[in-house]
Design an enzyme around this catalytic site. Structure first.
Site, PDB file in Angstrom:
ATOM      1  CD  GLU A 117      18.703   4.056  -0.537  1.00 51.39           C
ATOM      2  OE1 GLU A 117      18.953   5.135  -1.087  1.00 51.39           O
ATOM      3  OE2 GLU A 117      17.900   3.228  -0.999  1.00 51.39           O
TER       4      GLU A 117
ATOM      5  CB  THR B 189      15.417   5.359  -2.680  1.00 54.08           C
ATOM      6  OG1 THR B 189      16.748   5.817  -2.459  1.00 54.08           O
ATOM      7  CG2 THR B 189      14.795   4.916  -1.394  1.00 54.08           C
TER       8      THR B 189
ATOM      9  CB  CYS C 249      13.180   8.194  -4.360  1.00 53.39           C
ATOM     10  SG  CYS C 249      13.187   9.941  -4.367  1.00 53.39           S
TER      11      CYS C 249
ATOM     12  CG  ASN D 236      20.842  11.795  -6.988  1.00 54.83           C
ATOM     13  OD1 ASN D 236      20.685  12.803  -7.648  1.00 54.83           O
ATOM     14  ND2 ASN D 236      21.243  11.827  -5.725  1.00 54.83           N
TER      15      ASN D 236
ATOM     16  CG  HIS E  64      22.231   7.884   1.583  1.00 53.65           C
ATOM     17  ND1 HIS E  64      21.321   7.777   0.565  1.00 53.65           N
ATOM     18  CD2 HIS E  64      23.247   8.620   1.087  1.00 53.65           C
ATOM     19  CE1 HIS E  64      21.771   8.423  -0.491  1.00 53.65           C
ATOM     20  NE2 HIS E  64      22.929   8.960  -0.199  1.00 53.65           N
TER      21      HIS E  64
HETATM   22 FE1  F3S Z   1      14.983  10.672  -0.286  1.00 55.53          FE
HETATM   23 FE2  F3S Z   1      14.703  10.413  -2.795  1.00 55.53          FE
HETATM   24 FE3  F3S Z   1      16.002  12.359  -1.899  1.00 55.53          FE
HETATM   25  S1  F3S Z   1      15.163   8.776  -1.391  1.00 55.53           S
HETATM   26  S2  F3S Z   1      16.969  11.612  -0.053  1.00 55.53           S
HETATM   27  S3  F3S Z   1      13.816  12.076  -1.589  1.00 55.53           S
HETATM   28  S4  F3S Z   1      16.521  11.224  -3.733  1.00 55.53           S
END
Ligand code: F3S
Length: 284
Positions: free
Chosen positions: A131, A168, A196, A226, A79
């Site tokens: 983060e 993200t 992300c 998440n 993070h």
């Molecule tokens: Fe990065 Fe997305 Fe994983 S921001 S740590 S690829 S959930």
């Protein structure tokens, strides 16, 4: 009983990278530390402790209550961390291994650049998330909010230039709504959309799966943002959804009369935990 896995499940790219960085240091003899939780999963952290890592917190470092010495290894979690912590670590002359996920560092760099260029930052996210705490420390002028209602309360100065960005792991639909609002209402707001992909595909996979199974099991750490989102999405579609951290939290009575069980897992959930849970459901 049929067990169906979501199309996208478990470790994302960033978590895998962070775990690989630590694994590559296993045999190194220097004292080894991880800054905070490498990833939001207690099982991953327990494995890292077995591999010789200790955890150091940002608070300890900032208050100089740590015992770091020159040459010690410090891995920065996926993070990321704050500007002050980076500076502290550099001053302490430790060996820094930066496992900050590339998506997080892209947002951080964009915000740093925009700040230098005189932009005011509008940021959607949870201000208590590590983060977000890290990213926002790179801005001077920033407003943080979490949804469209709060976005509408923000007073925009037409003379200033703004950059809108986000955590993200934010829900994509939520950000689309906020983006549309700002795009339609103002002309002085640039958008840096870097939600992300790993989070979005896991969310879509849960949406799809929760509709067609009798029970849903979401696996992951309760502190993982998440994982919590996967649970919320699934529960909205299918109330017979549970969130568990490992096989010990599983009550088999939940599966009574179920013909199909869907399995989803947060981006920091190790494969071994998913397997153990599937085996327990199957009665192995
Ligand atoms: Fe990065 Fe997305 Fe994983 S921001 S740590 S690829 S959930």
């Amino acid at each position: 009983m049929k067990i169906i896995r979501a199309e996208h499940i478990g470790f994302c790219f960033g978590v895998l990278e962070a775990v690989n960085i630590c694994d590559s240091l296993e045999k190194v003899n220097n004292r080894k530390y991880i800054l905070g939780m490498l990833v939001h999963n207690a099982h991953v952290m327990a494995t890292m402790k077995e591999k010789g890592f200790e955890v150091i917190t940002e608070e300890e470092l900032l208050k100089e209550k740590d015992d770091l010495a020159k040459g010690d290894i410090v891995v920065i979690r996926a993070h990321g961390t704050s500007k002050k912590v980076y500076e502290k670590l550099k001053n302490r002359k430790v060996k820094i291994y930066d496992a900050t996920c590339v998506f997080v560092s892209k947002i951080r760099k964009e915000i740093e650049f925009a700040t230098e260029e005189g932009y005011s930052i509008l940021f959607v996210g949870d201000r208590n998330h590590p983060e977000v705490r890290g990213i926002i420390s790179f801005a001077n002028d920033i407003q943080i909010f979490s949804d469209i209602e709060e976005a509408k309360k923000i007073i925009i100065d037409k003379e200033k230039k703004y950059l809108l960005s986000t955590q993200t792991t934010l829900n994509k639909k939520k950000f689309e709504e906020i983006k549309e609002y700002f795009k339609n209402s103002y002309r002085n707001i640039n958008i840096f959309d870097k939600i992300c992909g790993a989070t979005a595909v896991r969310q879509r996979a849960v949406e799809k799966l929760a509709k067609k199974v009798d029970r849903m099991v979401v696996i992951g750490d309760r502190k993982s943002s998440n994982t919590k989102k996967l649970y919320e999405i699934s529960y909205k579609i299918n109330e017979k959804t549970i969130l568990i951290e490992d096989e010990f939290g599983l009550d088999l009575a939940f599966f009574r009369e179920a013909e199909t069980v869907g399995i989803a897992a947060g981006a920091s959930t190790p494969e071994v935990i998913i397997k153990n849970i599937e085996n327990k459901i199957r009665g192995i």
